[in-house]
Write a protein that holds these residues in place. Structure first.
Motif, short mmCIF file in Angstrom:
data_model
loop_
_atom_site.label_atom_id
_atom_site.label_comp_id
_atom_site.label_asym_id
_atom_site.label_seq_id
_atom_site.Cartn_x
_atom_site.Cartn_y
_atom_site.Cartn_z
N LYS A 41 1.64 -6.56 -2.05
CA LYS A 41 2.66 -4.94 -1.67
C LYS A 41 2.47 -4.21 -0.24
CE LYS A 41 3.72 -4.49 -6.56
NZ LYS A 41 3.47 -3.48 -7.78
N PHE A 42 0.86 -3.77 0.29
CA PHE A 42 0.59 -3.45 1.08
C PHE A 42 0.79 -4.34 2.25
CE2 PHE A 42 -3.32 -3.09 4.72
CZ PHE A 42 -3.21 -2.13 4.88
N LEU A 43 0.55 -5.46 2.34
CA LEU A 43 1.32 -6.36 3.92
C LEU A 43 2.86 -5.98 4.10
CD1 LEU A 43 -1.38 -9.10 3.69
CD2 LEU A 43 -1.38 -7.29 5.51
N THR A 44 3.17 -6.28 3.19
CA THR A 44 4.73 -6.53 3.10
C THR A 44 5.41 -4.71 3.58
OG1 THR A 44 5.27 -7.96 1.65
CG2 THR A 44 6.90 -5.84 2.39
N MET A 45 4.96 -3.66 3.29
CA MET A 45 4.97 -2.58 3.46
C MET A 45 4.72 -2.51 5.16
SD MET A 45 3.84 1.64 2.29
CE MET A 45 5.25 1.57 0.87
N ASP A 46 2.93 -1.88 4.95
CA ASP A 46 2.77 -2.71 6.76
C ASP A 46 3.19 -3.28 7.42
OD1 ASP A 46 0.19 -1.50 8.49
OD2 ASP A 46 -0.54 -3.79 8.31
N ASN A 47 4.12 -4.10 7.13
CA ASN A 47 4.38 -5.28 8.51
C ASN A 47 6.28 -4.35 8.62
OD1 ASN A 47 2.92 -6.91 8.82
ND2 ASN A 47 2.94 -7.74 7.71
N LYS A 48 6.56 -3.69 7.04
CA LYS A 48 7.64 -2.94 8.10
C LYS A 48 7.06 -1.78 8.91
CE LYS A 48 10.32 -4.65 4.19
NZ LYS A 48 10.80 -4.21 2.22
N GLU A 72 2.45 8.42 2.64
CA GLU A 72 2.09 8.39 1.22
C GLU A 72 2.00 7.13 0.33
OE1 GLU A 72 2.70 11.85 -0.96
OE2 GLU A 72 3.00 13.41 1.26
N LYS A 73 2.93 6.26 -0.11
CA LYS A 73 2.49 5.43 -0.59
C LYS A 73 2.19 3.90 -0.15
CE LYS A 73 4.17 2.41 -3.77
NZ LYS A 73 2.87 2.81 -5.33
N HIS A 74 2.16 3.94 1.65
CA HIS A 74 1.15 3.17 2.02
C HIS A 74 -0.23 3.73 2.65
CE1 HIS A 74 -0.80 2.13 5.85
NE2 HIS A 74 0.35 1.19 5.90
N ALA A 75 -0.54 4.70 1.98
CA ALA A 75 -2.08 5.42 1.96
C ALA A 75 -2.65 5.06 0.57
CB ALA A 75 -1.73 6.94 2.50
N GLU A 76 -1.63 5.01 -0.54
CA GLU A 76 -2.27 4.14 -2.06
C GLU A 76 -2.76 3.71 -2.18
OE1 GLU A 76 1.25 5.87 -4.67
OE2 GLU A 76 0.63 7.90 -3.72
N LEU A 77 -1.30 2.25 -1.25
CA LEU A 77 -1.57 1.22 -1.74
C LEU A 77 -3.16 0.43 -0.44
CD1 LEU A 77 2.24 -0.49 -0.96
CD2 LEU A 77 1.03 -0.69 -3.18
N LYS A 78 -3.08 1.06 0.44
CA LYS A 78 -4.67 0.66 1.35
C LYS A 78 -5.40 0.68 0.97
CE LYS A 78 -6.45 0.44 5.58
NZ LYS A 78 -6.67 1.61 7.31
N THR A 79 -5.16 1.92 -0.02
CA THR A 79 -6.31 2.93 -0.67
C THR A 79 -6.95 1.77 -1.67
OG1 THR A 79 -5.95 5.16 0.08
CG2 THR A 79 -7.85 4.62 -1.66
N LYS A 80 -5.90 1.34 -2.95
CA LYS A 80 -5.64 0.43 -3.83
C LYS A 80 -6.21 -1.05 -3.40
CE LYS A 80 -3.66 0.03 -8.31
NZ LYS A 80 -2.41 -0.44 -9.44
N VAL A 81 -5.90 -1.27 -2.53
CA VAL A 81 -6.49 -2.81 -1.61
C VAL A 81 -8.36 -2.87 -1.61
CG1 VAL A 81 -6.77 -4.58 0.42
CG2 VAL A 81 -4.01 -3.37 -0.81
N GLU A 82 -8.35 -1.70 -0.98
CA GLU A 82 -10.05 -0.88 -0.61
C GLU A 82 -10.42 -1.31 -2.00
OE1 GLU A 82 -10.16 1.42 2.54
OE2 GLU A 82 -8.97 0.72 3.83
#
Length: 111
Positions: free
Chosen positions: A80-87, A20-30
């Motif tokens: 924040k998004f890329l850090t989580m995405d890479n992990k 969910e946090k990953h989806a939130e961060l991706k949505t915020k970036v977009e």
């Protein structure tokens, strides 16, 4: 390479807990990318001399504090998004390695 049961469990739990946090961060970036374009349009239409060329208006936008502030906000969220995405990608790789090793064991290729 062997992946321990503990490491596999950590990878599975991390991916599950961060969906969910990953989806939130991706949505915020977009959204921030869309918002930057929207702000540019508003800036050009309301804060620039109508007689100026579009090129000059656009350069004023890129030189504005509003653009700079928005880019800084975008940078923080993208980081924040890329850090989580890479992990998450790393955790997925751990899971895939485990699956490959298990499949090879079933086929008798690995002991």
């Amino acid at each position: 390479m062997n992946v321990s049961d503990k490491r596999l469990e950590e990878a599975l739990v991390y991916r599950a807990e961060t969906d969910e946090k990953h989806a939130e961060l991706k949505t915020k970036v977009e959204f921030l990318e869309w918002q930057k374009k929207h702000k540019k349009g508003i800036f050009i239409n309301t804060k620039c001399d109508e007689k100026s060329s579009f090129s000059i208006k656009e350069q004023k936008w890129y030189a504005s504090d509003e653009y700079k502030d928005h880019c800084e906000k975008q940078l923080k969220n993208m980081e924040k998004f890329l850090t989580m995405d890479n992990k998450r990608k790393h955790a997925k790789d751990v899971i895939e390695i485990w699956r490959t090793v298990q499949a090879n064991r079933r086929q008798g290729n690995v002991s």
